[in-house]
Design a protein around this motif. Structure first.
Motif, PDB file in Angstrom:
ATOM      1  N   PHE A   1      49.122 -23.654  62.785  1.00 18.86           N
ATOM      2  CA  PHE A   1      48.472 -23.386  64.065  1.00 18.86           C
ATOM      3  C   PHE A   1      47.035 -22.976  63.770  1.00 18.86           C
ATOM      4  N   ILE A   2      46.130 -23.303  64.685  1.00 12.87           N
ATOM      5  CA  ILE A   2      44.750 -22.866  64.542  1.00 12.87           C
ATOM      6  C   ILE A   2      44.520 -21.700  65.501  1.00 12.87           C
TER       7      ILE A   2
ATOM      8  N   GLU B   1      39.001 -31.019  66.008  1.00 10.85           N
ATOM      9  CA  GLU B   1      38.824 -31.367  64.598  1.00 10.85           C
ATOM     10  C   GLU B   1      40.125 -31.183  63.823  1.00 10.85           C
ATOM     11  N   ALA B   2      40.812 -30.065  64.073  1.00  8.04           N
ATOM     12  CA  ALA B   2      42.079 -29.815  63.388  1.00  8.04           C
ATOM     13  C   ALA B   2      43.136 -30.833  63.804  1.00  8.04           C
ATOM     14  N   TYR B   3      43.151 -31.172  65.080  1.00  5.61           N
ATOM     15  CA  TYR B   3      44.127 -32.160  65.564  1.00  5.61           C
ATOM     16  C   TYR B   3      43.853 -33.533  64.957  1.00  5.61           C
TER      17      TYR B   3
ATOM     18  N   THR C   1      49.092 -19.144  61.347  1.00  7.50           N
ATOM     19  CA  THR C   1      47.973 -19.406  62.238  1.00  7.50           C
ATOM     20  C   THR C   1      46.717 -18.825  61.607  1.00  7.50           C
ATOM     21  N   CYS C   2      45.647 -19.592  61.611  1.00  7.47           N
ATOM     22  CA  CYS C   2      44.455 -19.202  60.866  1.00  7.47           C
ATOM     23  C   CYS C   2      43.238 -19.944  61.400  1.00  7.47           C
ATOM     24  N   PRO C   3      42.049 -19.520  60.998  1.00  8.55           N
ATOM     25  CA  PRO C   3      40.845 -20.259  61.378  1.00  8.55           C
ATOM     26  C   PRO C   3      40.840 -21.657  60.763  1.00  8.55           C
ATOM     27  N   LEU C   4      40.069 -22.535  61.351  1.00 11.73           N
ATOM     28  CA  LEU C   4      39.971 -23.914  60.860  1.00 11.73           C
ATOM     29  C   LEU C   4      39.553 -23.966  59.398  1.00 11.73           C
TER      30      LEU C   4
END
Length: 218
Positions: free
Chosen positions: A4-5, A15-17, A187-190
């Motif tokens: 998770f972002i 961007e993550a997706y 869950t974390c930053p990009l």
């Protein structure tokens, strides 16, 4: 492990997706404020915009601290999209609200968890996710990763279906150690996710391959 972002920034979520590895998004009032999102209608619209990007699992946090207020807010959030997971704080009223939401088939994320006892209560109430904040524990001299291991062990002992969502993940080693311990989600930053791409030997090897190709082809 699910990734998770932890952001409310739509560009980062896209961007993550687009990277192809994103399983969900976690947000909170602080992250909304960071993006300049304020006002009830704007917040609701922003959650909908996030849901329109990702496939599932968008944690949307209630602001109320009382049971009835949490129910009112949580039900409204759940109506935004089937992808919404209502984020509820680890308090007495929060646990009561999680129990009610579970009976109504509304998924929940119990947040601000700092002990195995709290995680046990959340699982018994039927939380979909429990969010231990490992970085914040590290900040005050406690081992956040040890807590992840304790919770995983307790849930395995009794067959709880609540997923362990490691939160406040600060860097790559946090992420990898959570994976080793058995956390279901991080869950974390990009930047923590994209840092997994990097290794100097990969860069060196690619540069050598390209150089050899150029040499062989004149």
């Amino acid at each position: 492990m699910k990734f998770f972002i932890d952001t409310a920034n739509l560009d980062e979520i896209r961007e993550a997706y687009d990277l192809g590895v994103l399983d969900g998004v976690t947000t909170n009032p602080s992250l909304m404020a960071k993006e300049g999102i304020s006002g009830h209608d704007n917040v609701i619209a922003h959650y909908k915009a996030i849901c329109d990007i990702v496939d599932d699992n968008v944690s949307a946090e209630v602001i109320a601290t009382d049971y009835e207020g949490m129910l009112k807010e949580g039900r409204e959030l759940a109506q935004i999209d089937d992808k919404i997971v209502v984020k509820v704080p680890m308090t007495k009223d929060g646990i009561k609200a999680i129990k009610t939401f579970t009976a109504e088939d509304i998924r929940t994320n119990c947040t601000l968890v700092f002990s195995a006892g709290q995680a046990l209560l959340a699982a018994k109430a039927g939380a979909s996710y429990v969010s231990p904040f490992i970085g914040r524990l590290d900040d005050i001299g406690f081992d956040g990763l040890e807590l992840i291991g304790q919770i995983c062990q307790i849930y395995d002992n009794y067959g709880y279906t609540t997923e362990v969502l490691a939160a406040s993940v600060r860097h790559t080693m946090h992420l990898l150690q959570c994976a080793e311990i058995g956390a279901d989600v991080a869950t974390c930053p990009l930047k923590v996710i994209t840092s997994l791409l990097n290794h100097p030997l990969t860069d060196k090897g690619l540069a050598q391959f390209l150089a050899d190709h150029a040499k062989a082809n004149g």
